[in-house]
Design a protein around this motif. Sequence first.
Motif, PDB file in Angstrom:
ATOM      1  N   ALA A  43     -19.923  33.781  33.350  1.00  0.00           N
ATOM      2  CA  ALA A  43     -18.635  33.747  34.021  1.00  0.00           C
ATOM      3  C   ALA A  43     -18.438  32.375  34.650  1.00  0.00           C
ATOM      4  CB  ALA A  43     -18.579  34.839  35.086  1.00  0.00           C
ATOM      5  N   SER A  44     -17.248  31.843  34.490  1.00  0.00           N
ATOM      6  CA  SER A  44     -16.988  30.508  35.023  1.00  0.00           C
ATOM      7  C   SER A  44     -16.879  30.530  36.541  1.00  0.00           C
ATOM      8  CB  SER A  44     -15.726  29.932  34.393  1.00  0.00           C
ATOM      9  OG  SER A  44     -14.639  30.773  34.677  1.00  0.00           O
ATOM     10  N   SER A  45     -16.995  31.694  37.147  1.00  0.00           N
ATOM     11  CA  SER A  45     -16.888  31.793  38.600  1.00  0.00           C
ATOM     12  C   SER A  45     -18.110  31.226  39.317  1.00  0.00           C
ATOM     13  CB  SER A  45     -16.660  33.246  39.016  1.00  0.00           C
ATOM     14  OG  SER A  45     -17.764  34.029  38.623  1.00  0.00           O
ATOM     15  N   PHE A  46     -19.161  30.922  38.596  1.00  0.00           N
ATOM     16  CA  PHE A  46     -20.346  30.345  39.222  1.00  0.00           C
ATOM     17  C   PHE A  46     -20.173  28.837  39.312  1.00  0.00           C
ATOM     18  CE2 PHE A  46     -22.035  34.314  37.461  1.00  0.00           C
ATOM     19  CZ  PHE A  46     -22.616  34.834  38.606  1.00  0.00           C
ATOM     20  N   SER A  47     -20.339  28.312  40.522  1.00  0.00           N
ATOM     21  CA  SER A  47     -20.191  26.874  40.719  1.00  0.00           C
ATOM     22  C   SER A  47     -21.453  26.140  40.277  1.00  0.00           C
ATOM     23  CB  SER A  47     -19.933  26.570  42.202  1.00  0.00           C
ATOM     24  OG  SER A  47     -21.105  26.831  42.961  1.00  0.00           O
ATOM     25  N   ASP A  48     -21.324  24.841  40.096  1.00  0.00           N
ATOM     26  CA  ASP A  48     -22.485  24.020  39.761  1.00  0.00           C
ATOM     27  C   ASP A  48     -23.553  24.155  40.835  1.00  0.00           C
ATOM     28  OD1 ASP A  48     -21.186  23.195  37.491  1.00  0.00           O
ATOM     29  OD2 ASP A  48     -20.779  21.161  38.206  1.00  0.00           O
ATOM     30  N   VAL A 104     -32.178  35.260  34.174  1.00  0.00           N
ATOM     31  CA  VAL A 104     -30.902  34.571  33.963  1.00  0.00           C
ATOM     32  C   VAL A 104     -29.837  35.591  33.576  1.00  0.00           C
ATOM     33  CG1 VAL A 104     -29.673  32.937  32.483  1.00  0.00           C
ATOM     34  CG2 VAL A 104     -31.949  32.362  33.348  1.00  0.00           C
ATOM     35  N   PHE A 105     -30.178  36.483  32.654  1.00  0.00           N
ATOM     36  CA  PHE A 105     -29.216  37.487  32.216  1.00  0.00           C
ATOM     37  C   PHE A 105     -28.812  38.404  33.366  1.00  0.00           C
ATOM     38  CE2 PHE A 105     -27.831  41.473  30.334  1.00  0.00           C
ATOM     39  CZ  PHE A 105     -26.861  41.015  29.460  1.00  0.00           C
ATOM     40  N   LEU A 106     -29.775  38.844  34.170  1.00  0.00           N
ATOM     41  CA  LEU A 106     -29.472  39.734  35.289  1.00  0.00           C
ATOM     42  C   LEU A 106     -28.583  39.054  36.326  1.00  0.00           C
ATOM     43  CD1 LEU A 106     -32.914  41.493  35.834  1.00  0.00           C
ATOM     44  CD2 LEU A 106     -30.804  42.514  34.974  1.00  0.00           C
ATOM     45  N   HIS A 107     -28.833  37.782  36.593  1.00  0.00           N
ATOM     46  CA  HIS A 107     -28.085  37.079  37.637  1.00  0.00           C
ATOM     47  C   HIS A 107     -26.717  36.579  37.166  1.00  0.00           C
ATOM     48  CE1 HIS A 107     -27.894  35.111  41.543  1.00  0.00           C
ATOM     49  NE2 HIS A 107     -27.286  34.112  40.929  1.00  0.00           N
ATOM     50  N   VAL A 147     -29.942  32.826  28.059  1.00  0.00           N
ATOM     51  CA  VAL A 147     -30.582  31.689  28.714  1.00  0.00           C
ATOM     52  C   VAL A 147     -30.084  30.357  28.169  1.00  0.00           C
ATOM     53  CG1 VAL A 147     -32.641  31.603  27.241  1.00  0.00           C
ATOM     54  CG2 VAL A 147     -32.787  30.819  29.605  1.00  0.00           C
ATOM     55  N   ASN A 148     -29.760  30.280  26.881  1.00  0.00           N
ATOM     56  CA  ASN A 148     -29.297  29.000  26.334  1.00  0.00           C
ATOM     57  C   ASN A 148     -27.945  28.585  26.930  1.00  0.00           C
ATOM     58  OD1 ASN A 148     -28.256  31.186  24.700  1.00  0.00           O
ATOM     59  ND2 ASN A 148     -27.486  29.629  23.308  1.00  0.00           N
ATOM     60  N   VAL A 149     -27.096  29.536  27.253  1.00  0.00           N
ATOM     61  CA  VAL A 149     -25.815  29.231  27.902  1.00  0.00           C
ATOM     62  C   VAL A 149     -26.081  28.718  29.319  1.00  0.00           C
ATOM     63  CG1 VAL A 149     -23.643  30.217  28.738  1.00  0.00           C
ATOM     64  CG2 VAL A 149     -24.553  30.890  26.509  1.00  0.00           C
ATOM     65  N   ALA A 179     -34.054  22.912  31.392  1.00  0.00           N
ATOM     66  CA  ALA A 179     -32.757  23.034  30.721  1.00  0.00           C
ATOM     67  C   ALA A 179     -32.842  22.632  29.255  1.00  0.00           C
ATOM     68  CB  ALA A 179     -31.711  22.192  31.437  1.00  0.00           C
ATOM     69  N   ARG A 180     -33.798  21.792  28.920  1.00  0.00           N
ATOM     70  CA  ARG A 180     -33.950  21.321  27.536  1.00  0.00           C
ATOM     71  C   ARG A 180     -34.988  22.118  26.749  1.00  0.00           C
ATOM     72  NH1 ARG A 180     -34.014  15.424  30.058  1.00  0.00           N
ATOM     73  NH2 ARG A 180     -31.772  15.066  30.106  1.00  0.00           N
ATOM     74  N   ARG A 181     -35.713  22.988  27.418  1.00  0.00           N
ATOM     75  CA  ARG A 181     -36.793  23.756  26.785  1.00  0.00           C
ATOM     76  C   ARG A 181     -36.223  24.857  25.892  1.00  0.00           C
ATOM     77  NH1 ARG A 181     -39.883  26.802  31.152  1.00  0.00           N
ATOM     78  NH2 ARG A 181     -40.041  24.676  31.942  1.00  0.00           N
ATOM     79  N   PRO A 182     -36.708  24.952  24.667  1.00  0.00           N
ATOM     80  CA  PRO A 182     -36.250  26.057  23.825  1.00  0.00           C
ATOM     81  C   PRO A 182     -36.834  27.385  24.314  1.00  0.00           C
ATOM     82  CG  PRO A 182     -37.872  24.733  22.655  1.00  0.00           C
ATOM     83  CD  PRO A 182     -37.630  24.063  23.977  1.00  0.00           C
TER      84      PRO A 182
END
Length: 79
Positions: free
Chosen positions: A2-7, A28-31, A36-38, A65-68
């Motif tokens: 959701a774009s509602s999360f700020s940086d 990540v999915f729960l929060h 995770v890739n998004v 952030a770069r880790r597969p």
Amino acid sequence: MASSFSDAEIVAFAQRWDPYGGPAPSEVFLHFGCPVNVYQDRLQAALDSVVDEDHARRDRMLEYARRPHVVDETLWTLQ
């Protein structure tokens, strides 16, 4: 995600998980409700706009952030 999360929220989440090597894909999915890739893409972009005085932590978050990540899609299907 959701774009509602700020940086700032995205980076704060990564900072909380930094001592543990970053959040697991399931966290990540729960929060955030996204794969995770998004989250990793958003985190990498957010780190450009949010100041973190701890340069070593920022480097670790960029590495995360770069880790597969491999997510077993069978875990997300209904049986």
